[in-house]
Design a protein around this motif. Sequence first.
Motif, PDB file in Angstrom:
ATOM      1  N   LEU A  37       0.833  -1.204   0.000  1.00 22.53           N
ATOM      2  CA  LEU A  37       0.000   0.000   0.000  1.00 22.53           C
ATOM      3  C   LEU A  37       0.868   1.254   0.000  1.00 22.53           C
ATOM      4  O   LEU A  37       0.566   2.220  -0.698  1.00 22.53           O
ATOM      5  CB  LEU A  37      -0.938  -0.016   1.211  1.00 22.53           C
ATOM      6  CG  LEU A  37      -2.035  -1.077   1.194  1.00 22.53           C
ATOM      7  CD1 LEU A  37      -2.733  -1.135   2.557  1.00 22.53           C
ATOM      8  CD2 LEU A  37      -3.033  -0.811   0.094  1.00 22.53           C
ATOM      9  N   LEU A  38       1.952   1.260   0.774  1.00 22.92           N
ATOM     10  CA  LEU A  38       2.867   2.402   0.789  1.00 22.92           C
ATOM     11  C   LEU A  38       3.458   2.648  -0.593  1.00 22.92           C
ATOM     12  O   LEU A  38       3.443   3.783  -1.095  1.00 22.92           O
ATOM     13  CB  LEU A  38       3.996   2.161   1.799  1.00 22.92           C
ATOM     14  CG  LEU A  38       5.166   3.166   1.735  1.00 22.92           C
ATOM     15  CD1 LEU A  38       4.708   4.562   2.118  1.00 22.92           C
ATOM     16  CD2 LEU A  38       6.310   2.707   2.608  1.00 22.92           C
ATOM     17  N   GLN A  39       3.962   1.617  -1.218  1.00 25.52           N
ATOM     18  CA  GLN A  39       4.545   1.769  -2.547  1.00 25.52           C
ATOM     19  C   GLN A  39       3.512   2.278  -3.550  1.00 25.52           C
ATOM     20  O   GLN A  39       3.803   3.175  -4.347  1.00 25.52           O
ATOM     21  CB  GLN A  39       5.138   0.435  -3.016  1.00 25.52           C
ATOM     22  CG  GLN A  39       6.360   0.021  -2.231  1.00 25.52           C
ATOM     23  CD  GLN A  39       6.743  -1.411  -2.493  1.00 25.52           C
ATOM     24  OE1 GLN A  39       5.885  -2.308  -2.562  1.00 25.52           O
ATOM     25  NE2 GLN A  39       8.044  -1.658  -2.635  1.00 25.52           N
ATOM     26  N   ASN A  40       2.319   1.718  -3.501  1.00 23.52           N
ATOM     27  CA  ASN A  40       1.267   2.149  -4.425  1.00 23.52           C
ATOM     28  C   ASN A  40       0.869   3.606  -4.194  1.00 23.52           C
ATOM     29  O   ASN A  40       0.472   4.290  -5.134  1.00 23.52           O
ATOM     30  CB  ASN A  40       0.044   1.247  -4.316  1.00 23.52           C
ATOM     31  CG  ASN A  40       0.292  -0.110  -4.946  1.00 23.52           C
ATOM     32  OD1 ASN A  40       1.128  -0.259  -5.830  1.00 23.52           O
ATOM     33  ND2 ASN A  40      -0.422  -1.114  -4.462  1.00 23.52           N
ATOM     34  N   THR A  41       0.979   4.077  -2.955  1.00 21.71           N
ATOM     35  CA  THR A  41       0.646   5.472  -2.666  1.00 21.71           C
ATOM     36  C   THR A  41       1.502   6.405  -3.505  1.00 21.71           C
ATOM     37  O   THR A  41       0.999   7.384  -4.053  1.00 21.71           O
ATOM     38  CB  THR A  41       0.830   5.768  -1.161  1.00 21.71           C
ATOM     39  OG1 THR A  41      -0.051   4.919  -0.428  1.00 21.71           O
ATOM     40  CG2 THR A  41       0.528   7.221  -0.833  1.00 21.71           C
ATOM     41  N   PHE A  42       2.779   6.114  -3.610  1.00 22.04           N
ATOM     42  CA  PHE A  42       3.632   6.960  -4.453  1.00 22.04           C
ATOM     43  C   PHE A  42       3.496   6.601  -5.935  1.00 22.04           C
ATOM     44  O   PHE A  42       3.438   7.493  -6.782  1.00 22.04           O
ATOM     45  CB  PHE A  42       5.108   6.899  -4.041  1.00 22.04           C
ATOM     46  CG  PHE A  42       5.929   7.846  -4.858  1.00 22.04           C
ATOM     47  CD1 PHE A  42       5.891   9.210  -4.599  1.00 22.04           C
ATOM     48  CD2 PHE A  42       6.696   7.402  -5.919  1.00 22.04           C
ATOM     49  CE1 PHE A  42       6.607  10.100  -5.376  1.00 22.04           C
ATOM     50  CE2 PHE A  42       7.421   8.290  -6.703  1.00 22.04           C
ATOM     51  CZ  PHE A  42       7.373   9.642  -6.424  1.00 22.04           C
TER      52      PHE A  42
END
Length: 147
Positions: A37-42
């Motif tokens: 989810l963190l990676q997808n946020t960026f």
Amino acid sequence: MIPIILSGGSGTRLWPLSRRSFPKQYLSIKKDKKNSLLQNTFLRLKNFKGIKNPIIICNEEHRFIVAEQMRSINVDPNAILLEPFGRNTAPAIALSALKVLEKNKDDLILILSADHEIENTTLFLEAINKAKTYAEKGRIVTFGILP
């Protein structure tokens, strides 16, 4: 525009997948997706014109997870700000805004939660672009969804 990614969750709401040492924002919650989810946020911002590398705020216990997840998608954060313990959203936003002011007073900031799943990236980017026009005029813009 500098994205500020709030990644300070405690890992208690999605147990047993999520836990204190590895909260949900560091998980890939969809079987067909390899990124967290963190990676997808960026990554959902990568095609947005003028976007800079993020400032990420996380618990100091998760700094290595954050650094590794960003490295694995070839992102070098502007900064990773560490919270010794969670103090909620407003102090994290204030701290990140002060960090941005250290380098460039003209940058806009975009506050994002690291644990959201957004299906329609096109509409999301359109909303940010529309909000940007107001922010460039000195307005504060907030987004919301129906619960």
